[in-house]
Design an enzyme around this catalytic site. Structure first.
Site, mmCIF file in Angstrom:
data_model
loop_
_atom_site.group_PDB
_atom_site.id
_atom_site.type_symbol
_atom_site.label_atom_id
_atom_site.label_comp_id
_atom_site.label_asym_id
_atom_site.label_seq_id
_atom_site.Cartn_x
_atom_site.Cartn_y
_atom_site.Cartn_z
ATOM 1 N N LYS A 252 -14.092 -2.174 11.248
ATOM 2 C CA LYS A 252 -12.925 -1.490 10.715
ATOM 3 C C LYS A 252 -12.834 -1.519 9.201
ATOM 4 O O LYS A 252 -13.330 -2.410 8.555
ATOM 5 C CB LYS A 252 -11.663 -2.171 11.240
ATOM 6 C CG LYS A 252 -11.645 -2.430 12.712
ATOM 7 C CD LYS A 252 -11.582 -1.145 13.507
ATOM 8 C CE LYS A 252 -11.887 -1.383 14.959
ATOM 9 N NZ LYS A 252 -13.321 -1.572 15.198
ATOM 10 N N ASP A 253 -12.123 -0.542 8.693
ATOM 11 C CA ASP A 253 -11.647 -0.671 7.341
ATOM 12 C C ASP A 253 -10.165 -0.353 7.406
ATOM 13 O O ASP A 253 -9.701 0.229 8.374
ATOM 14 C CB ASP A 253 -12.365 0.309 6.416
ATOM 15 C CG ASP A 253 -12.090 -0.029 4.961
ATOM 16 O OD1 ASP A 253 -11.615 -1.138 4.696
ATOM 17 O OD2 ASP A 253 -12.344 0.819 4.112
ATOM 18 N N ASP B 7 -0.330 -10.494 13.535
ATOM 19 C CA ASP B 7 -1.066 -9.881 12.408
ATOM 20 C C ASP B 7 -0.835 -8.368 12.313
ATOM 21 O O ASP B 7 -1.749 -7.613 11.956
ATOM 22 C CB ASP B 7 -2.579 -10.148 12.504
ATOM 23 C CG ASP B 7 -2.946 -11.567 12.121
ATOM 24 O OD1 ASP B 7 -2.030 -12.366 11.832
ATOM 25 O OD2 ASP B 7 -4.149 -11.869 12.109
ATOM 26 N N HIS C 51 -4.075 -13.225 6.824
ATOM 27 C CA HIS C 51 -4.353 -11.847 6.381
ATOM 28 C C HIS C 51 -3.071 -11.107 5.987
ATOM 29 O O HIS C 51 -2.867 -9.961 6.379
ATOM 30 C CB HIS C 51 -5.063 -11.076 7.493
ATOM 31 C CG HIS C 51 -6.461 -11.544 7.746
ATOM 32 N ND1 HIS C 51 -7.521 -11.199 6.943
ATOM 33 C CD2 HIS C 51 -6.971 -12.341 8.720
ATOM 34 C CE1 HIS C 51 -8.637 -11.747 7.412
ATOM 35 N NE2 HIS C 51 -8.325 -12.447 8.489
ATOM 36 N N TYR D 65 -23.330 -2.234 11.079
ATOM 37 C CA TYR D 65 -22.004 -1.738 11.376
ATOM 38 C C TYR D 65 -21.015 -2.895 11.269
ATOM 39 O O TYR D 65 -21.133 -3.880 11.986
ATOM 40 C CB TYR D 65 -21.972 -1.135 12.787
ATOM 41 C CG TYR D 65 -20.624 -0.614 13.183
ATOM 42 C CD1 TYR D 65 -20.092 0.496 12.531
ATOM 43 C CD2 TYR D 65 -19.875 -1.231 14.173
ATOM 44 C CE1 TYR D 65 -18.842 0.982 12.879
ATOM 45 C CE2 TYR D 65 -18.631 -0.755 14.527
ATOM 46 C CZ TYR D 65 -18.121 0.352 13.877
ATOM 47 O OH TYR D 65 -16.889 0.830 14.218
ATOM 48 N N GLY E 257 -23.362 0.605 -9.365
ATOM 49 C CA GLY E 257 -22.905 1.886 -9.910
ATOM 50 C C GLY E 257 -21.888 2.592 -9.052
ATOM 51 O O GLY E 257 -21.305 3.590 -9.466
ATOM 52 N N ASN E 258 -21.669 2.091 -7.829
ATOM 53 C CA ASN E 258 -20.768 2.753 -6.901
ATOM 54 C C ASN E 258 -20.308 1.736 -5.861
ATOM 55 O O ASN E 258 -21.124 0.916 -5.422
ATOM 56 C CB ASN E 258 -21.567 3.877 -6.219
ATOM 57 C CG ASN E 258 -20.670 4.856 -5.522
ATOM 58 O OD1 ASN E 258 -19.920 4.482 -4.628
ATOM 59 N ND2 ASN E 258 -20.729 6.101 -5.942
ATOM 60 N N ASP F 182 -9.736 -5.722 0.355
ATOM 61 C CA ASP F 182 -9.050 -6.972 0.690
ATOM 62 C C ASP F 182 -9.934 -8.082 0.150
ATOM 63 O O ASP F 182 -11.061 -8.261 0.614
ATOM 64 C CB ASP F 182 -8.910 -7.040 2.217
ATOM 65 C CG ASP F 182 -8.416 -8.384 2.721
ATOM 66 O OD1 ASP F 182 -8.251 -9.310 1.903
ATOM 67 O OD2 ASP F 182 -8.200 -8.497 3.939
ATOM 68 N N ASP G 98 -2.967 -0.664 6.953
ATOM 69 C CA ASP G 98 -3.589 -1.985 7.118
ATOM 70 C C ASP G 98 -3.720 -2.306 8.602
ATOM 71 O O ASP G 98 -2.894 -1.882 9.411
ATOM 72 C CB ASP G 98 -2.730 -3.063 6.425
ATOM 73 C CG ASP G 98 -3.392 -4.440 6.460
ATOM 74 O OD1 ASP G 98 -4.636 -4.501 6.382
ATOM 75 O OD2 ASP G 98 -2.665 -5.449 6.558
ATOM 76 N N SER H 34 3.157 24.732 -1.280
ATOM 77 C CA SER H 34 2.578 26.002 -1.751
ATOM 78 C C SER H 34 1.184 26.298 -1.193
ATOM 79 O O SER H 34 0.185 26.226 -1.892
ATOM 80 C CB SER H 34 2.492 26.007 -3.284
ATOM 81 O OG SER H 34 3.713 25.663 -3.838
ATOM 82 N N TYR I 219 -14.347 -8.971 17.093
ATOM 83 C CA TYR I 219 -14.609 -10.295 17.646
ATOM 84 C C TYR I 219 -14.910 -10.120 19.123
ATOM 85 O O TYR I 219 -14.154 -9.436 19.823
ATOM 86 C CB TYR I 219 -13.349 -11.165 17.603
ATOM 87 C CG TYR I 219 -13.066 -11.842 16.300
ATOM 88 C CD1 TYR I 219 -13.207 -13.222 16.180
ATOM 89 C CD2 TYR I 219 -12.612 -11.114 15.212
ATOM 90 C CE1 TYR I 219 -12.919 -13.855 14.981
ATOM 91 C CE2 TYR I 219 -12.323 -11.749 14.018
ATOM 92 C CZ TYR I 219 -12.476 -13.117 13.906
ATOM 93 O OH TYR I 219 -12.180 -13.752 12.741
HETATM 94 P P1 13P Z 1 -7.755 -7.424 7.687
HETATM 95 O O1 13P Z 1 -8.837 -6.428 8.072
HETATM 96 O O2 13P Z 1 -6.520 -6.747 7.206
HETATM 97 O O3 13P Z 1 -8.293 -8.428 6.732
HETATM 98 O O4 13P Z 1 -7.318 -8.162 8.992
HETATM 99 C C1 13P Z 1 -8.225 -8.938 9.666
HETATM 100 C C2 13P Z 1 -7.740 -9.382 10.997
HETATM 101 O O5 13P Z 1 -8.493 -9.330 11.921
HETATM 102 C C3 13P Z 1 -6.375 -9.866 11.141
HETATM 103 O O6 13P Z 1 -6.107 -10.270 12.457
HETATM 104 MG MG MG Z 2 -7.782 -9.728 5.394
HETATM 105 MG MG MG Z 3 -6.254 -5.509 5.576
#
Ligand code: 13P
Ligand code: MG
Ligand code: MG
Ligand code: 13P
Length: 396
Positions: A234-235, A290, A21, A231, A106-107, A14, A134, A245, A363
């Protein structure tokens, strides 16, 4: 002759969106497409497709360079850099959000973007599904993948397909201790579930066939690990699956999204639980609080390392048309239930289980509140817990 193994990589980030967002600007996606078209011409990539879920740009890439390859990760990095520039020039929201370092080493691992990659010998026919989510976290896939690979009352293939019946190896990551363990189903199913039930600590990274077919699925878990030394929560995870198969069929992968609704952590400010809303990428704008957490499922056949969807054969430049599994009326009831149950969760306000446990909140003002109140907190005159424990034991 040993066949060359193909690698399927999804790298996502993102790097800014319109409005809040919600979704990347089309010019950001175009910039990524242009860069990857060039990489395809140069022979770095065999094929690619640029898509999105909510505000996350997802780059599907196929190649013969193996996992963690510098050129492949570098191509994705360039796309996100270019898209960030556009987002900044437009003053889009959270421009460059997932770019955590200035220099590419490199990564993309540890640098912000998420990645899921699998390498295997392409079969005579290779149907693949790409899940993209998402406003949630990688462990949100765990209960669903458990149903698909571990539960014969969900996946009949586990009973009737001789190779699927051999079971699956499940690689589980412990994100707090930064360790992994591979466990085997069906023998260890109950122990696998005993770990996975704790979604704040454990997540499925990979599932592999025990019938010699190779990888069955891989999930991007990058941000669950230490990223940029701390840390960062989230992702918005992707999950690549091979099907049919000896592996779950396409329909066995999509079925769990209709049989029930799945609660996923990470909604609104990365701090709430919501219900997965299965939909098409076009319907993945997070329009309510969101969210709720969106999940898409796109399908391609692999054709000698190339993606084959509904477009003509040998289409180049990423102009593919995937099969959009959730973008049809079959999933209307799942969407309606996602809204209904998410609304119910919202009625609980800023209390668990509507919000995440303390240590998982992206948060929180709680530490400052506690600090402010330090001098006002007093001891409570209560019976010590010890005597209660003793009494309980006496009763036993
Ligand atoms: P994203 O992680 O998709 O950017 O969303 C952030 C968020 O906290 C929306 O409320
Ligand atoms: Mg975002
Ligand atoms: Mg997102
Ligand atoms: P077909 O007979 O249509 O190929 O379907 C087989 C199958 O396994 C569907 O899940």
């Amino acid at each position: 002759m040993v066949k060359e193994k193909v690698t399927v990589s999804v790298i996502k980030a993102d790097v800014g969106s319109v409005v809040g967002h919600s979704r990347p600007h089309p010019s950001m996606m175009q910039a990524a497409k242009k860069i990857l078209t060039e990489k395809q011409k140069q022979g770095v990539l065999e094929d690619f497709y640029v898509t999105r879920v909510g505000d996350d740009i997802n780059l599907f890439m196929t190649h013969y360079k193996g996992e963690n390859n510098k050129e492949i990760h570098g191509a994705a990095w360039d796309c996100f850099q270019e898209a960030t520039k556009i987002a900044k020039s437009m003053k889009l929201y959270a421009a460059g959000q997932d770019i955590l370092t200035d220099a590419f080493s490199g990564n993309v691992k540890g640098a912000g973007p998420g990645s899921a990659e699998m390498t295997f010998e392409e079969r005579g026919s290779e149907p693949m599904l790409f899940f993209m989510a998402d406003k949630t976290e990688p462990s949100a896939y765990s209960p669903i993948l458990s149903r698909i690979y571990l539960d014969p009352f969900t996946t009949t293939g586990l009973v009737v397909d001789a190779r699927a019946k051999k079971g699956f190896d499940v690689e589980i990551h412990d994100v707090l201790d930064h360790k992994k363990v591979v466990m085997s189903s069906p023998e260890e199913t109950l122990n696998i579930l005993a770990l996975l039930g704790d979604t704040s600590r454990y997540a499925i990274k990979r599932v592999s066939s025990r019938a010699g077919i190779g990888p069955a699925c891989v999930v991007s878990t990058d941000k669950l690990n230490m990223t940029a030394g701390k840390y960062v929560g989230k992702d918005d995870p992707v999950c690549i699956c091979r099907s049919q198969s000896g592996l779950p069929s396409v329909g066995e992968y999509t079925q769990p999204f209709l049989m029930t609704s799945w609660i996923a952590g990470g909604w609104m400010r990365g701090s709430h639980y919501g219900t997965f809303y299965p939909c098409s990428p076009e319907d993945s704008d997070p329009t309510y609080f969101d969210g709720p957490p969106r999940i898409c499922c796109l399908g391609f056949q692999l054709n000698n390392g190339k993606l084959q969807g509904l477009e003509p054969l040998n289409t180049k430049g990423g102009d593919h048309i995937p099969v959009d599994f959730f973008g049809n009326p079959t999933f209307d009831s799942a969407r309606a239930n996602a809204i209904k149950t998410s609304k119910f969760l919202r009625t609980q306000g800023p209390f668990t289980p509507s919000i995440l446990p303390a240590e998982e909140m992206e948060y929180t003002s709680r530490p400052e509140v506690i600090k402010e109140l330090k001098s006002r907190f007093e001891s409570v005159d209560e019976k010590p817990v010890k005597s209660v424990t003793k009494k309980k034991k006496d009763v036993e």
